[in-house]
Design an enzyme around this catalytic site. Sequence first.
Site, PDB file in Angstrom:
ATOM      1  CD1 TRP A 191       6.514  -0.535   3.883  1.00  0.00           C
ATOM      2  CD2 TRP A 191       6.699   0.768   5.843  1.00  0.00           C
ATOM      3  NE1 TRP A 191       7.480   0.245   3.971  1.00  0.00           N
ATOM      4  CE2 TRP A 191       7.351   1.120   4.887  1.00  0.00           C
ATOM      5  CE3 TRP A 191       7.192   0.836   7.375  1.00  0.00           C
ATOM      6  CZ2 TRP A 191       8.226   2.831   5.730  1.00  0.00           C
ATOM      7  CZ3 TRP A 191       7.539   2.236   7.305  1.00  0.00           C
ATOM      8  CH2 TRP A 191       8.268   2.082   6.333  1.00  0.00           C
ATOM      9  CD  GLU A 232       2.259  -0.753   4.766  1.00  0.00           C
ATOM     10  OE1 GLU A 232       2.100  -1.055   5.354  1.00  0.00           O
ATOM     11  OE2 GLU A 232       1.642   0.719   3.554  1.00  0.00           O
ATOM     12  CE  LYS A 234       7.031   4.121   1.773  1.00  0.00           C
ATOM     13  NZ  LYS A 234       6.705   4.866   2.784  1.00  0.00           N
ATOM     14  CG  ASP A 265      -0.003   2.510   1.253  1.00  0.00           C
ATOM     15  OD1 ASP A 265       0.075   2.981   3.104  1.00  0.00           O
ATOM     16  OD2 ASP A 265      -0.104   4.124   0.802  1.00  0.00           O
ATOM     17  CG  HIS A 268       3.291   2.536  -0.175  1.00  0.00           C
ATOM     18  ND1 HIS A 268       3.630   1.719   0.770  1.00  0.00           N
ATOM     19  CD2 HIS A 268       3.304   3.802   0.417  1.00  0.00           C
ATOM     20  CE1 HIS A 268       3.250   2.380   2.123  1.00  0.00           C
ATOM     21  NE2 HIS A 268       3.371   3.380   2.015  1.00  0.00           N
ATOM     22  CG  HIS A 292      -2.042   1.011   5.128  1.00  0.00           C
ATOM     23  ND1 HIS A 292      -0.728   0.875   5.714  1.00  0.00           N
ATOM     24  CD2 HIS A 292      -3.055  -0.111   5.603  1.00  0.00           C
ATOM     25  CE1 HIS A 292      -1.132   0.534   6.415  1.00  0.00           C
ATOM     26  NE2 HIS A 292      -2.146  -0.291   7.008  1.00  0.00           N
ATOM     27  CG  ASP A 300       3.462   7.247   0.945  1.00  0.00           C
ATOM     28  OD1 ASP A 300       2.099   7.103   1.097  1.00  0.00           O
ATOM     29  OD2 ASP A 300       3.704   5.918   1.163  1.00  0.00           O
ATOM     30  CG  ASP A 302       1.062   8.564   4.719  1.00  0.00           C
ATOM     31  OD1 ASP A 302       0.218   7.611   4.106  1.00  0.00           O
ATOM     32  OD2 ASP A 302       2.686   8.423   4.696  1.00  0.00           O
ATOM     33  CG  ASP A 332      -1.012   4.264   7.001  1.00  0.00           C
ATOM     34  OD1 ASP A 332      -0.577   5.052   7.790  1.00  0.00           O
ATOM     35  OD2 ASP A 332      -0.003   3.750   5.820  1.00  0.00           O
TER      36      ASP A 332
HETATM   37  C1  RNT Z   1       4.974   3.264   5.700  1.00  0.00           C
HETATM   38  C2  RNT Z   1       3.421   2.327   5.391  1.00  0.00           C
HETATM   39  C3  RNT Z   1       3.351   2.077   6.768  1.00  0.00           C
HETATM   40  C4  RNT Z   1       3.165   3.257   8.136  1.00  0.00           C
HETATM   41  C5  RNT Z   1       2.603   2.588   9.220  1.00  0.00           C
HETATM   42  C6  RNT Z   1       3.049   3.090  10.287  1.00  0.00           C
HETATM   43  O1  RNT Z   1       4.984   3.628   4.379  1.00  0.00           O
HETATM   44  O2  RNT Z   1       2.599   3.192   4.542  1.00  0.00           O
HETATM   45  O3  RNT Z   1       2.118   0.845   6.779  1.00  0.00           O
HETATM   46  O4  RNT Z   1       2.929   4.316   7.489  1.00  0.00           O
HETATM   47  O5  RNT Z   1       2.681   1.452   9.640  1.00  0.00           O
HETATM   48 ZN    ZN Z   2       0.773   1.973   4.678  1.00  0.00          ZN
END
Ligand code: RNT
Ligand code: ZN
Length: 425
Positions: A191, A232, A234, A265, A268, A292, A300, A302, A332
């Site tokens: 990523w 990955e 986003k 993810d 994302h 993720h 986003d 997390d 994640d």
């Molecule tokens: C960031 C991505 C990525 C990170 C990690 C730490 O938006 O989701 O995967 O969260 O690599």
């Molecule tokens: Zn991620």
Amino acid sequence: MFTAPTDAHIQRAYEHAKEIYAGYGVDTEQAMQRLATIPISLHCWQGDDVGGFEHYDAASGGGIQATGNYPGKATTPDQLRQDAGQALDLIPGKHRFNLHAMYAETAGATVDRDALKPEHFENWVAWARERELGIDFNPTCFAHPKADDGFTLSHYDAGIRKFWVDHCIASRSIAEAIGKALGIPCVTNLWVPDGYKDTPVDRNKSRMLLLESLDSIYANRSNPGHNLDAVECKLFGIGSESCVIGSHEVYMGYAISRNLLLCLDAGHFHPTEVISDKISSVLLYLDEILLHVSRGVRWDSDHVIVLSDEIRAIAEEIVRGDYLERVHIGLDFFDASINRIAAWVIGTRVMIKALLIALLEPTATLREFERAQNFTARLALLEELKTLPFGAVWDYYCAQQNVPPAGAWMQTVQQYEKDVLAQRG
Ligand code: RNT
Ligand code: ZN
């Protein structure tokens, strides 16, 4: 507050639940057996707020941000392993541990990211071997002076691009060495934060540069028995609101055309888009994918995952589609405002619980209803299933796997907080 049910109680509740599920044609024993074979990849970065062990003077964290200041954060590799070990002791099943390159151990030497070697991860490998864990890996293309303006692999400066290409190549070699050493393939996820805060006028050039860098990184293919590569995408990040270079379309096309894994993810995409609906779509074209699993709150963010409709839907899609061998489940999330070990335990147990609920579903019956276009019966049964006693099966599974059931694990976390976390400076 956090009391442990007695063994006799767990047993009785399970016998009752087993009968109820049998009435729906579901074999609880079989569900638990299957569940025990599904590894979840625990992300190391929940343990220290995506910090790592380097000491760069970097302004940019790549737009990813852990908020909170809960005391007792791990600041050394040994502390992080100790904390992760405590979390793993409270999670049923055999799992994986997901490392970022910034968690290298260089014995005090300054080793820049393009020069990292497998030896810098030897302690992690020894620890994983001892605990029978697989390892996953990630190049770290943020939190570094050369990423401060928010661009890495698509930077207009060829020297900066090369630095990050070399870092990604080094990361893939490390991952291969780890996968080889453990005899279990490493999943290496790439990523990068690259993107524009404000409206760019040349999206194409930046994306062409990213593509060129990616092709250099993946020019040498890994032995799939040692390493599997994922990319990955986003939609936006803090500081890349207007245009993320590695968008969904960029990486979807890239993964298909280069035969890589795609990483989805949960945070994302557009807020009403869900990755549970994407799994069966992208698996039409890809052999394997990485998830993720995360929880965005309004953005986003997390957050630690909870047993939400979407987390359940992700698990259901994987189980219903018979995708367990093709979907690598990684977590994640990162929350620094609560006990970090509890965050790992809560989120990972949620993912496993969601998979258990999915495995306890009478899917064949639901499918028959759907094929007969009996959507009334499908909806009615789906709603009835929501109140079946899966909690009793979960407690029984935890006991079987020698981890505390229900809230009992919190007693251990609270004790660990007193004995270990509170003693840290
Ligand atoms: C960031 C991505 C990525 C990170 C990690 C730490 O938006 O989701 O995967 O969260 O690599
Ligand atoms: Zn991620």
